[in-house]
Design an enzyme around this catalytic site. Structure first.
Site, PDB file in Angstrom:
ATOM      1  N   SER A 106       8.825  90.621 -30.597  1.00 30.21           N
ATOM      2  CA  SER A 106       7.365  90.610 -30.731  1.00 30.21           C
ATOM      3  C   SER A 106       6.952  91.096 -32.124  1.00 30.21           C
ATOM      4  O   SER A 106       7.329  90.476 -33.114  1.00 30.21           O
ATOM      5  CB  SER A 106       6.773  91.432 -29.581  1.00 30.21           C
ATOM      6  OG  SER A 106       5.378  91.283 -29.518  1.00 30.21           O
ATOM      7  N   ASP A 156       4.131  82.192 -22.725  1.00 31.38           N
ATOM      8  CA  ASP A 156       3.765  83.378 -23.504  1.00 31.38           C
ATOM      9  C   ASP A 156       2.269  83.328 -23.823  1.00 31.38           C
ATOM     10  O   ASP A 156       1.819  82.438 -24.540  1.00 31.38           O
ATOM     11  CB  ASP A 156       4.600  83.395 -24.801  1.00 31.38           C
ATOM     12  CG  ASP A 156       4.460  84.701 -25.563  1.00 31.38           C
ATOM     13  OD1 ASP A 156       3.405  85.359 -25.427  1.00 31.38           O
ATOM     14  OD2 ASP A 156       5.397  85.059 -26.294  1.00 31.38           O
ATOM     15  N   HIS A 187       5.821  86.579 -22.353  1.00 28.69           N
ATOM     16  CA  HIS A 187       6.100  87.360 -23.569  1.00 28.69           C
ATOM     17  C   HIS A 187       7.231  88.367 -23.333  1.00 28.69           C
ATOM     18  O   HIS A 187       7.887  88.811 -24.273  1.00 28.69           O
ATOM     19  CB  HIS A 187       4.820  88.089 -23.990  1.00 28.69           C
ATOM     20  CG  HIS A 187       4.869  88.584 -25.407  1.00 28.69           C
ATOM     21  ND1 HIS A 187       4.928  87.753 -26.505  1.00 28.69           N
ATOM     22  CD2 HIS A 187       4.879  89.862 -25.918  1.00 28.69           C
ATOM     23  CE1 HIS A 187       4.971  88.471 -27.616  1.00 28.69           C
ATOM     24  NE2 HIS A 187       4.938  89.749 -27.289  1.00 28.69           N
TER      25      HIS A 187
HETATM   26  C1  MLT Z   1       1.906  91.147 -33.454  1.00 29.98           C
HETATM   27  O1  MLT Z   1       0.874  91.793 -33.545  1.00 29.98           O
HETATM   28  O2  MLT Z   1       2.875  91.286 -34.223  1.00 29.98           O
HETATM   29  C2  MLT Z   1       1.977  90.142 -32.353  1.00 29.98           C
HETATM   30  O3  MLT Z   1       0.694  89.802 -31.939  1.00 29.98           O
HETATM   31  C3  MLT Z   1       2.783  90.611 -31.218  1.00 29.98           C
HETATM   32  C4  MLT Z   1       2.305  91.916 -30.664  1.00 29.98           C
HETATM   33  O4  MLT Z   1       2.693  92.945 -31.174  1.00 29.98           O
HETATM   34  O5  MLT Z   1       1.540  91.916 -29.687  1.00 29.98           O
END
Ligand code: MLT
Length: 211
Positions: A106, A156, A187
């Site tokens: 992520s 996701d 996700h």
């Molecule tokens: C981010 O902010 O890097 C992406 O949206 C993934 C997350 O951290 O939720």
């Protein structure tokens, strides 16, 4: 065992000097402990280097600032990616390890993607779990032969499939050896991510050994 370096981090030595180290990069709200079990499942014999993101969002550590979900402060992405690249160099000297493969989830996958675009020399390759394009004006790095696997989820809610596909295309265009798989998941991580990541790393370790 963790030295005093520019990121709070955890370092776990490997049991086989021939296994490439992993750089573990957690998601939003995680820390340096989060991905150690995943790292051990993916690479049982590798050294694990796991920094904590320096940016706080409502008290939750991240690797760069965002303006809203999926909308990044790109100046900060660049600054933090370069800072992380410098940390990798420091840690290599401190612990005597080779260039690591990134294993990011992520937000951690997104900063790993930014490091690949801005300072590709510091990573041997990358396993990007639920990643998206981190920079709208992508630099044009030479990623010739750099192994990258992107594992996305077709359910996701945070990362549109088209965005993950664009990331794969950016890396391919830069010459990386990209595998992009879309799994029937959201996700969150699944056991299939672990199995695919482990098999991919074993294959790329073997390729690296045979040149
Ligand atoms: C981010 O902010 O890097 C992406 O949206 C993934 C997350 O951290 O939720």
């Amino acid at each position: 065992m963790s030295r005093n370096l520019s990121f709070i981090h955890r370092f776990e030595p490997g049991s086989n000097a021939g296994s490439p180290p992993l750089l573990l990069l957690h998601g939003t709200g995680g820390n340096e402990d989060d991905l150690i079990p995943l790292g051990r499942m993916v690479a049982p014999n590798s050294a694990l280097l796991s920094p904590r993101g320096k940016v706080l969002e409502g008290g939750m550590p991240r690797f760069f600032r965002r303006l809203s979900e999926g909308v990044f402060d790109e100046e900060d992405v660049r600054r933090r990616a370069l800072e992380l690249a410098d940390f990798i160099g420091e840690a290599r000297d401190a612990y005597g390890i080779a260039a690591p493969f990134a294993l990011g989830y992520s937000n951690g996958a997104n900063i790993a993607a930014a490091v690949l675009l801005l300072r590709p020399d510091v990573l041997a390759g990358a396993i990007l779990l639920r990643a998206m394009v981190p920079l709208s004006h992508e630099p044009q790095p030479d990623l010739s032969g750099k192994p990258v696997v992107i594992l996305s989820g077709d359910r996701d809610p945070i990362i549109p499939a088209v965005n993950a596909g664009r990331l794969a295309a950016v890396f391919k265009q830069a010459g990386a050896a990209v595998e992009h798989r879309t799994l029937p998941v959201g996700h969150e991580l699944s056991q299939v991510d672990v199995s695919l990541a482990r098999a991919w790393l074993e294959k790329n370790e073997a390729l690296a050994r045979t040149g």
